[in-house]
Design an enzyme around this catalytic site. Structure first.
Site, mmCIF file in Angstrom:
data_model
loop_
_atom_site.group_PDB
_atom_site.id
_atom_site.type_symbol
_atom_site.label_atom_id
_atom_site.label_comp_id
_atom_site.label_asym_id
_atom_site.label_seq_id
_atom_site.Cartn_x
_atom_site.Cartn_y
_atom_site.Cartn_z
ATOM 1 N N CYS A 202 -2.770 -32.816 23.189
ATOM 2 C CA CYS A 202 -3.378 -34.155 23.271
ATOM 3 C C CYS A 202 -4.104 -34.294 24.597
ATOM 4 C CB CYS A 202 -2.306 -35.240 23.212
ATOM 5 S SG CYS A 202 -1.219 -35.082 21.805
ATOM 6 N N ARG B 280 7.144 -41.253 17.749
ATOM 7 C CA ARG B 280 7.259 -40.388 18.938
ATOM 8 C C ARG B 280 7.973 -41.099 20.084
ATOM 9 N NH1 ARG B 280 2.164 -38.776 19.819
ATOM 10 N NH2 ARG B 280 2.538 -37.192 18.266
ATOM 11 N N CYS C 34 -10.594 -45.731 36.344
ATOM 12 C CA CYS C 34 -10.933 -46.388 35.075
ATOM 13 C C CYS C 34 -11.290 -47.852 35.335
ATOM 14 C CB CYS C 34 -9.750 -46.299 34.104
ATOM 15 S SG CYS C 34 -10.116 -47.022 32.495
ATOM 16 N N CYS D 104 -5.534 -33.682 19.452
ATOM 17 C CA CYS D 104 -5.541 -35.142 19.541
ATOM 18 C C CYS D 104 -6.305 -35.494 20.804
ATOM 19 C CB CYS D 104 -4.102 -35.656 19.638
ATOM 20 S SG CYS D 104 -3.993 -37.453 19.839
ATOM 21 N N CYS E 179 -3.131 -42.106 15.612
ATOM 22 C CA CYS E 179 -1.927 -42.132 16.458
ATOM 23 C C CYS E 179 -1.982 -43.459 17.206
ATOM 24 C CB CYS E 179 -1.960 -40.948 17.430
ATOM 25 S SG CYS E 179 -0.634 -41.016 18.659
ATOM 26 N N CYS F 108 -5.613 -52.501 32.797
ATOM 27 C CA CYS F 108 -4.308 -52.446 32.112
ATOM 28 C C CYS F 108 -3.183 -52.461 33.171
ATOM 29 C CB CYS F 108 -4.223 -51.177 31.271
ATOM 30 S SG CYS F 108 -5.697 -50.929 30.241
ATOM 31 N N CYS G 88 -1.054 -49.341 34.136
ATOM 32 C CA CYS G 88 -1.644 -47.995 34.222
ATOM 33 C C CYS G 88 -1.997 -47.542 35.634
ATOM 34 C CB CYS G 88 -2.892 -47.931 33.338
ATOM 35 S SG CYS G 88 -3.539 -46.243 33.244
HETATM 36 N N1 SAM Z 1 -8.063 -44.857 28.406
HETATM 37 C C1 SAM Z 1 -7.642 -44.626 27.086
HETATM 38 C C2 SAM Z 1 -6.929 -45.815 26.468
HETATM 39 O O1 SAM Z 1 -6.501 -46.694 27.190
HETATM 40 O O2 SAM Z 1 -6.812 -45.818 25.261
HETATM 41 C C3 SAM Z 1 -6.745 -43.415 26.942
HETATM 42 C C4 SAM Z 1 -5.727 -43.096 28.003
HETATM 43 S S1 SAM Z 1 -4.432 -44.333 28.241
HETATM 44 C C5 SAM Z 1 -3.653 -43.714 29.685
HETATM 45 C C6 SAM Z 1 -3.319 -43.983 26.892
HETATM 46 C C7 SAM Z 1 -2.073 -44.784 26.766
HETATM 47 O O3 SAM Z 1 -1.146 -44.410 27.772
HETATM 48 C C8 SAM Z 1 -2.150 -46.291 26.930
HETATM 49 O O4 SAM Z 1 -2.622 -46.934 25.782
HETATM 50 C C9 SAM Z 1 -0.693 -46.642 27.171
HETATM 51 O O5 SAM Z 1 -0.040 -46.895 25.948
HETATM 52 C C10 SAM Z 1 -0.124 -45.377 27.800
HETATM 53 N N2 SAM Z 1 0.290 -45.610 29.197
HETATM 54 C C11 SAM Z 1 -0.495 -45.694 30.277
HETATM 55 N N3 SAM Z 1 0.216 -45.921 31.380
HETATM 56 C C12 SAM Z 1 1.518 -45.992 31.003
HETATM 57 C C13 SAM Z 1 2.730 -46.221 31.705
HETATM 58 N N4 SAM Z 1 2.761 -46.447 33.010
HETATM 59 N N5 SAM Z 1 3.881 -46.212 31.002
HETATM 60 C C14 SAM Z 1 3.857 -45.985 29.661
HETATM 61 N N6 SAM Z 1 2.737 -45.772 28.956
HETATM 62 C C15 SAM Z 1 1.577 -45.780 29.605
HETATM 63 FE FE1 SF4 Z 2 -8.002 -47.056 31.626
HETATM 64 FE FE2 SF4 Z 2 -5.382 -46.689 31.866
HETATM 65 FE FE3 SF4 Z 2 -6.286 -48.782 30.550
HETATM 66 FE FE4 SF4 Z 2 -6.593 -46.320 29.483
HETATM 67 S S1 SF4 Z 2 -4.667 -47.382 29.846
HETATM 68 S S2 SF4 Z 2 -8.118 -47.948 29.571
HETATM 69 S S3 SF4 Z 2 -6.880 -45.144 31.363
HETATM 70 S S4 SF4 Z 2 -6.593 -48.377 32.733
#
Ligand code: SAM
Ligand code: SF4
Ligand code: DTB
Length: 323
Positions: free
Chosen positions: A102, A265, A58, A133, A193, A62, A65
């Site tokens: 989801c 949730r 990606c 979802c 959500c 973040c 992530c």
């Molecule tokens: N890329 C899209 C986005 O960022 O909206 C969808 C997938 S992203 C993985 C969805 C959510 O997963 C993020 O907004 C975050 O809240 C959650 N998430 C990702 N990594 C995480 C982690 N290590 N611990 C807890 N929540 C996490």
């Molecule tokens: Fe990409 Fe992870 Fe950020 Fe979603 S949360 S935008 S998958 S880096």
């Protein structure tokens, strides 16, 4: 259920939310449980299963992530999954007892051709008799309208933390980008959500401000995932100071009080929570979980372990078509 419009507030101020957080624990839980019983069966917890339909690589940064291309987490990137594979996973989740499926994609924003493929997945999953979802990143008006026409039930798009703390965690998009997509989804008539992550080194004010952002939206999100950070080796947030579990339970309770009709949730992070802590979260008003051995890329409790916990607590799974 008789709706009392006065109960659904959209004008929360920081001081009163901080006061809720600081209440004696027993008083806070009692208030949250009282609010919870106004709109929900107190012994019912809805279960959703997650599937990563496009994994890793990606472009966003973040800090929490494992799927960001900016960090080396050892994750194997995978292209968009084939329809038949997705439907087989959805059927397995349904057989295991999930009512909602989801599907998550590691995109900053989908391409138009991606949306067409995701809509086929949504339609296939709906045909199995499950709620749908998806979480795909930022959307355009056109893409949002297509998802609505395709029959999508929920769109997940988290605000994750306060606006102030957001830029410490993510630099490749703004809080306003997030809010804009949420407005598109809401205006298109798709259920929202939206929640966040705690345990990222944020302050208690940041946690209160996140809940204020959510509750002061024109309409409360139907579903509010509260994630405890899953610390992944290679991400900048690996090593963040762990959050006091009691503070996590308070977060659930305050979310329940501020958004009485929303599903709260208990989301990521359950593998690091004791059964007793999860029971406290349900008492504080959490009434939904992610169910099944995997979240997107990290582990979730074994389905059987959750079944046993539900039995010990006398908790039932929710019916379909509720928030
Ligand atoms: N890329 C899209 C986005 O960022 O909206 C969808 C997938 S992203 C993985 C969805 C959510 O997963 C993020 O907004 C975050 O809240 C959650 N998430 C990702 N990594 C995480 C982690 N290590 N611990 C807890 N929540 C996490
Ligand atoms: Fe990409 Fe992870 Fe950020 Fe979603 S949360 S935008 S998958 S880096
Ligand atoms: C949400 O709030 N939590 C889920 C879901 N929405 C998409 C994702 C949690 C991801 C945890 C890290 C992983 O497994 O990659």
């Amino acid at each position: 259920m008789s709706a009392n419009p006065e109960i659904l507030r959209h004008n929360w101020a920081l001081e009163e939310v901080l006061t809720l957080f600081a209440m004696p624990f027993n008083d806070l839980i009692y208030q949250a449980q009282t609010v919870h019983r106004r709109y929900f069966d107190p012994n019912e917890v809805q279960v959703s299963s997650l599937l990563s339909i496009k994994t890793g690589a990606c472009s966003e940064d973040c800090g929490y992530c494992p799927q960001s291309a900016h960090y080396h987490t050892g994750l194997q990137a995978e292209k968009l999954m084939a329809l038949d594979k997705v439907l087989a996973e959805a059927q397995a989740a349904k057989d295991a007892g999930a009512s909602r499926f989801c599907m998550g994609a590691a995109w900053r924003q989908p391409k138009d051709k991606d949306i067409d493929q995701v809509i086929e997945m949504v339609q296939g999953v709906k045909a199995l008799g499950m709620e749908t979802c998806v979480t795909l990143g930022m959307l355009t008006d056109d893409q949002t309208a297509k998802l609505k026409d395709g029959g999508l039930d929920y769109y997940n798009h988290n605000l994750d933390t306060s606006e102030e703390y957001y830029s410490e965690i993510i630099t490749t998009r703004t809080y306003q980008d997030r809010l804009d997509t949420l407005t598109r989804v809401r205006d298109a008539g798709i259920n929202v959500c939206c929640g966040g992550i705690v345990g990222m080194g944020e302050s208690s004010e940041d946690r209160a401000k996140l809940l204020i952002e959510l509750a002061n939206l024109p309409k409360h999100p139907e579903s509010v995932p509260i994630n405890m950070l899953v610390q992944v080796e290679g991400t900048p947030l690996k090593g963040a100071e762990a959050l006091d579990p009691i503070v996590f339970v308070r977060m659930i309770a305050v979310a329940r009080i501020m958004m009485p009709k929303s599903r709260v949730r208990l989301s990521a992070g359950r593998t690091n929570m004791s059964d007793e802590m999860q029971a406290l979260c349900f008492l504080a008003g959490a009434n939904s979980i992610f169910y099944g051995e995997k979240l997107l890329t990290t582990d979730n409790p074994e389905a059987n372990q959750d079944k046993v916990l539900f039995e010990r607590l006398g908790v039932n799974r929710g019916d379909m078509n509720c928030n």
